[in-house]
Structure formats: structure tokens, C-alpha cells
Design a protein around this motif. Sequence first.
Motif, PDB file in Angstrom:
ATOM      1  N   LYS A 119       0.826  -1.200   0.000  1.00  0.00           N
ATOM      2  CA  LYS A 119       0.000   0.000   0.000  1.00  0.00           C
ATOM      3  C   LYS A 119       0.864   1.256   0.000  1.00  0.00           C
ATOM      4  O   LYS A 119       0.605   2.214  -0.753  1.00  0.00           O
ATOM      5  N   ALA A 120       1.894   1.272   0.830  1.00  0.00           N
ATOM      6  CA  ALA A 120       2.777   2.444   0.902  1.00  0.00           C
ATOM      7  C   ALA A 120       3.507   2.652  -0.422  1.00  0.00           C
ATOM      8  O   ALA A 120       3.611   3.783  -0.907  1.00  0.00           O
ATOM      9  N   CYS A 121       4.002   1.561  -1.013  1.00  0.00           N
ATOM     10  CA  CYS A 121       4.745   1.691  -2.271  1.00  0.00           C
ATOM     11  C   CYS A 121       3.826   2.112  -3.413  1.00  0.00           C
ATOM     12  O   CYS A 121       4.212   2.922  -4.266  1.00  0.00           O
ATOM     13  N   THR A 122       2.614   1.570  -3.427  1.00  0.00           N
ATOM     14  CA  THR A 122       1.648   1.985  -4.448  1.00  0.00           C
ATOM     15  C   THR A 122       1.299   3.457  -4.287  1.00  0.00           C
ATOM     16  O   THR A 122       1.222   4.213  -5.261  1.00  0.00           O
ATOM     17  N   ASN A 123       1.118   3.865  -3.028  1.00  0.00           N
ATOM     18  CA  ASN A 123       0.767   5.254  -2.750  1.00  0.00           C
ATOM     19  C   ASN A 123       1.896   6.206  -3.114  1.00  0.00           C
ATOM     20  O   ASN A 123       1.656   7.324  -3.574  1.00  0.00           O
ATOM     21  N   GLY A 124       3.129   5.769  -2.926  1.00  0.00           N
ATOM     22  CA  GLY A 124       4.286   6.610  -3.245  1.00  0.00           C
ATOM     23  C   GLY A 124       4.850   6.368  -4.629  1.00  0.00           C
ATOM     24  O   GLY A 124       5.936   6.851  -4.959  1.00  0.00           O
ATOM     25  N   LEU A 125       4.091   5.622  -5.429  1.00  0.00           N
ATOM     26  CA  LEU A 125       4.576   5.266  -6.761  1.00  0.00           C
ATOM     27  C   LEU A 125       4.880   6.495  -7.609  1.00  0.00           C
ATOM     28  O   LEU A 125       5.798   6.489  -8.428  1.00  0.00           O
ATOM     29  N   SER A 126       4.100   7.556  -7.409  1.00  0.00           N
ATOM     30  CA  SER A 126       4.308   8.756  -8.226  1.00  0.00           C
ATOM     31  C   SER A 126       5.693   9.335  -8.008  1.00  0.00           C
ATOM     32  O   SER A 126       6.358   9.778  -8.955  1.00  0.00           O
ATOM     33  N   GLU A 127       6.154   9.363  -6.744  1.00  0.00           N
ATOM     34  CA  GLU A 127       7.478   9.907  -6.458  1.00  0.00           C
ATOM     35  C   GLU A 127       8.564   9.038  -7.096  1.00  0.00           C
ATOM     36  O   GLU A 127       9.546   9.549  -7.649  1.00  0.00           O
ATOM     37  N   TYR A 128       8.365   7.710  -7.038  1.00  0.00           N
ATOM     38  CA  TYR A 128       9.351   6.821  -7.651  1.00  0.00           C
ATOM     39  C   TYR A 128       9.327   6.934  -9.171  1.00  0.00           C
ATOM     40  O   TYR A 128      10.351   7.108  -9.813  1.00  0.00           O
ATOM     41  N   VAL A 129       8.124   6.841  -9.724  1.00  0.00           N
ATOM     42  CA  VAL A 129       7.984   6.939 -11.171  1.00  0.00           C
ATOM     43  C   VAL A 129       8.498   8.283 -11.667  1.00  0.00           C
ATOM     44  O   VAL A 129       9.205   8.371 -12.679  1.00  0.00           O
ATOM     45  N   GLY A 130       8.152   9.350 -10.931  1.00  0.00           N
ATOM     46  CA  GLY A 130       8.599  10.680 -11.322  1.00  0.00           C
ATOM     47  C   GLY A 130      10.107  10.792 -11.337  1.00  0.00           C
ATOM     48  O   GLY A 130      10.702  11.353 -12.268  1.00  0.00           O
ATOM     49  N   ASN A 131      10.763  10.245 -10.310  1.00  0.00           N
ATOM     50  CA  ASN A 131      12.216  10.322 -10.248  1.00  0.00           C
ATOM     51  C   ASN A 131      12.880   9.376 -11.244  1.00  0.00           C
ATOM     52  O   ASN A 131      13.903   9.717 -11.847  1.00  0.00           O
ATOM     53  N   ILE A 132      12.316   8.186 -11.419  1.00  0.00           N
ATOM     54  CA  ILE A 132      12.846   7.270 -12.430  1.00  0.00           C
ATOM     55  C   ILE A 132      12.758   7.923 -13.809  1.00  0.00           C
ATOM     56  O   ILE A 132      13.705   7.942 -14.594  1.00  0.00           O
ATOM     57  N   ALA A 133      11.569   8.467 -14.091  1.00  0.00           N
ATOM     58  CA  ALA A 133      11.362   9.106 -15.390  1.00  0.00           C
ATOM     59  C   ALA A 133      12.307  10.284 -15.570  1.00  0.00           C
ATOM     60  O   ALA A 133      12.876  10.485 -16.651  1.00  0.00           O
ATOM     61  N   MET A 134      12.470  11.087 -14.505  1.00  0.00           N
ATOM     62  CA  MET A 134      13.355  12.239 -14.583  1.00  0.00           C
ATOM     63  C   MET A 134      14.783  11.812 -14.910  1.00  0.00           C
ATOM     64  O   MET A 134      15.468  12.451 -15.724  1.00  0.00           O
ATOM     65  N   ASN A 135      15.223  10.722 -14.301  1.00  0.00           N
ATOM     66  CA  ASN A 135      16.590  10.270 -14.541  1.00  0.00           C
ATOM     67  C   ASN A 135      16.743   9.610 -15.902  1.00  0.00           C
ATOM     68  O   ASN A 135      17.798   9.708 -16.531  1.00  0.00           O
TER      69      ASN A 135
END
Length: 454
Positions: A235-251
Motif C-alpha cells: 500500500k505504501a509503495c503503491t501510494n508513493g509510486l508517483s514519487e518513484y515513477v517521477g524520479n525514475i522518469a526524470m533520470n
Amino acid sequence: MNIELSGHYSHWRIIRSVLPSIGMVLITSIYSIVDGFFVANFAGKSGFAAINLTFPVIMMIGSLGLMIGSGGAALVAKIKGEGYPLKANRVFTMLVQFGLALGVLLGIALAIAAPAVARWLGADEPMMEECVTYIRLNMIGMPGFVLQCAFQSFYMAAERPQLGTLMSVVAGVTNIVLDAVLVWALGMGVAGAAIATSAGCLVGGLYPVFYFASRRNRGTLSITPTRIIWSYIGKACTNGLSEYVGNIAMNIVTICYNLQLMRFLGEDGVAAYGVLMYIAFIFVAVFIGYNIGITPIIGYHYGAGDLKEQRSLMLKSFAIIGITGVLMTLTAELFARPLSSIFVGYDEGLMTLTVRAMRLYIVAFLVCGLNMFVSALFTGLNNGVVSAVSAFTRTLVFELACVWLLPALLGINGIWIAWPIAELLSLLLSAFLLLRFAPQLLKKVPTVSSFRRR
């Protein structure tokens, strides 16, 4: 200054509450670019380019900490708002344990794969050794880096954001002092910069573990013995997916910028873009810090069922972020040359290129904060899927498309304006997501008491 998640938030209370988080991320961003400053000035252009090529991959792993922290802090704050503090402590502990294990395992894996990763990033033979060295020595501090990124959000959920600022100062001083000794005084170049970064990450990431597990802990969260329940991790990882996806995408986008710049301008282009990224880190850190501070507050009021306060927080945040974006853009435009000279003042041609690029690139500050907040808003509302769609589309789809297509139409200037154009497209997407998935926040809503009676 006491920070509490509950109660009504005026404009001034919002600013006071998020200032420690902004300070924490600003300090972290400043010491994150210290490596670049010392290497650029004391180890040469080749070492500086090597750091810029490899840094995105290191950040992609560290971003897992942001995912755990941002999603976990919103979840923990929601549980606290529902009135279950002991359960909040257990979930917090699970997430810290998960982050530590993830940092260790992925650090080992990337250290082993460093040569292949450097080749994939486009490193030529003269840069290969420095790239591999920088990656491997940074992996020593990777467990601390993942936890440091995670704790940035947990400090606010624990109502102890000042501790986050303090830890950023301590970790930053550690990094800066070691950079001065290893890179400048001892001439260790890229290796010295990586060792300094790892040391700072270990200090900033591991000390909070001991603090939250000790009797000295004055926050509202603590590390307690518990077993991992994977549904909460998910649940926490799904909820924070945007921050991960955003940073992965940014890099990923950063890697593509570097590939394009190597094709158009060579090593000078990568070095100039590295300066733009460092300056952007500092300015965008204000928005990141704001979102880190505001997300648990939104999550708490979501858990408490206070729709009116959620709407108030959203509207006030838009006003604060909009004004800040205008001020940032004006500041960066006025000081483009002095800021560039900090990194590349030793090369007049490179500095001229960097200044010209910066004046186009930083126009994105006008709207990027608004888009970032919309993603954070949905994270606070525990809607990780919509938040991830916002972050993914903004960074990977729009910006990646712009960085590949615009140079074909506009030449090198197309690379520099890719980010501003992508942010304008993202603003339209943000408006759509708000209208589609949060319409109740865009109209007058009842008070929390009448909302609960329904």
C-alpha cells in the motif's frame, strides 16, 4: 516550534509547517551538488562529465526511498488521523526495515554491474574508469541514501521536521568537509567525491534509525518490534509510486538529454546540462520540500474525514506555489551568469553556452511547482495510481517526447526548451486530473462535522 498535523491551517501556518522540510531538502540538494563543484574545479571537465553521466542511475535507486517515505508517510498520517497511533508505529517500522534491506541488496547489485551500466549510459573509454569508480564507491552509502530519502517524509509524519533539517545539516557538513579534504587537498578526484557522498548518506540515513528506536525520541512515531505485513508495504509503495515513477522518469530523461547533447555538442553539452541540473536541484528543492511537508498534513485530514480542510489546503497551496514559481524564475534569470560561473567559470566558451541554455531552461519554474503539487495532493489523498499517472506522464511522456522531437525542429535550442514545453502540457493534464478525480475539492464543501453526519 511545535508542528502538529491536526487543526486548521492558515497560509502562515502552512508556510511555518513546511519550512523545516524545505530547509531539509534545500540543504540536501546543495550538498548533493558539492561533488560536482569540487570535481569540476579540481578534477577537470572529464570527471565532471563522468559524474553527470552516472548520477541518474544512482538517483534511480535512491528514489525507492522517496517512494517508501512519501507513500508511507501519507499512509501513516492517515492511520494516525483515524485514531490508531500504535498501528501507525508498526507500519512505520515495517517501512524502515524494508528500505534498509532494499538499499543493501540493490547497492551490491549495482556495484557488480557498474561497468555494464557505464557502457549503457554512453561513457566513452577515457571516462569509463571514472564512471565505474563513482558508481561503486557510492554503493557503499546506498543503504543510508535510501533511508535518508525515506526519512525526509517521515520526519513530518512524526511531527519532527526540525530533526530532518538538523540531519541534513550534519550530513551536508560531513560531505562538504570530506570533499574539501579528499578532492581538493588530497587530489583524489571522482573517487574522493564518491567517498564523501557515501559518508554523508550513511550519517543522514542511519542516525534517524537509532533516534526513532531510542528513549530520546520526542516525535509521535517510533520504531518498535514488529513483523513485516506485506500488504502495508504494498500500500505504501503503491501510494508513493508517483514519487518513484517521477524520479525514475526524470533520470531516464536526464540520460536522454545527455545522449542528445553528446550528439549535438559533445562533452561541453553534457557539462552545461550538468550545471542546469544542479541549479534546478536547488530551486526545485523548494517545491519538493513543500510537498514533503504538506502531504502528511493532507493525509491526516483525509483520514479524519475533514473535506473542508483538504480543500482549503489545496487552494492555499496553489497560491503559495504559484507566487514562489514566479519569484524563482525572475531570480534565476537575473543571476544566470553568476550561477553558471560557480561551476564553469574557468571556461568562457562553456560558460556562455551554459548561460544561454539556462535562460531558456528555467522558464519551467513558472509552472513545474503546480504540477508537482497536484501529484503530491493525490499521494496525500492515498490515491497513488492517479498521482503516478500525473508524475509519469509529466516527466517521461511529455519531456521525453520534447527532448527527442524539438531538437529536430529547433536544433540545440530545442533541447533547452524541452522542459518548459513539457511542463505546459502537464499543466493541462493536472487540470484534467483534478476535474476528473477530485471534483469535491474544487467546490464548496461541508464542515467535517456535517460531513461525518452524512
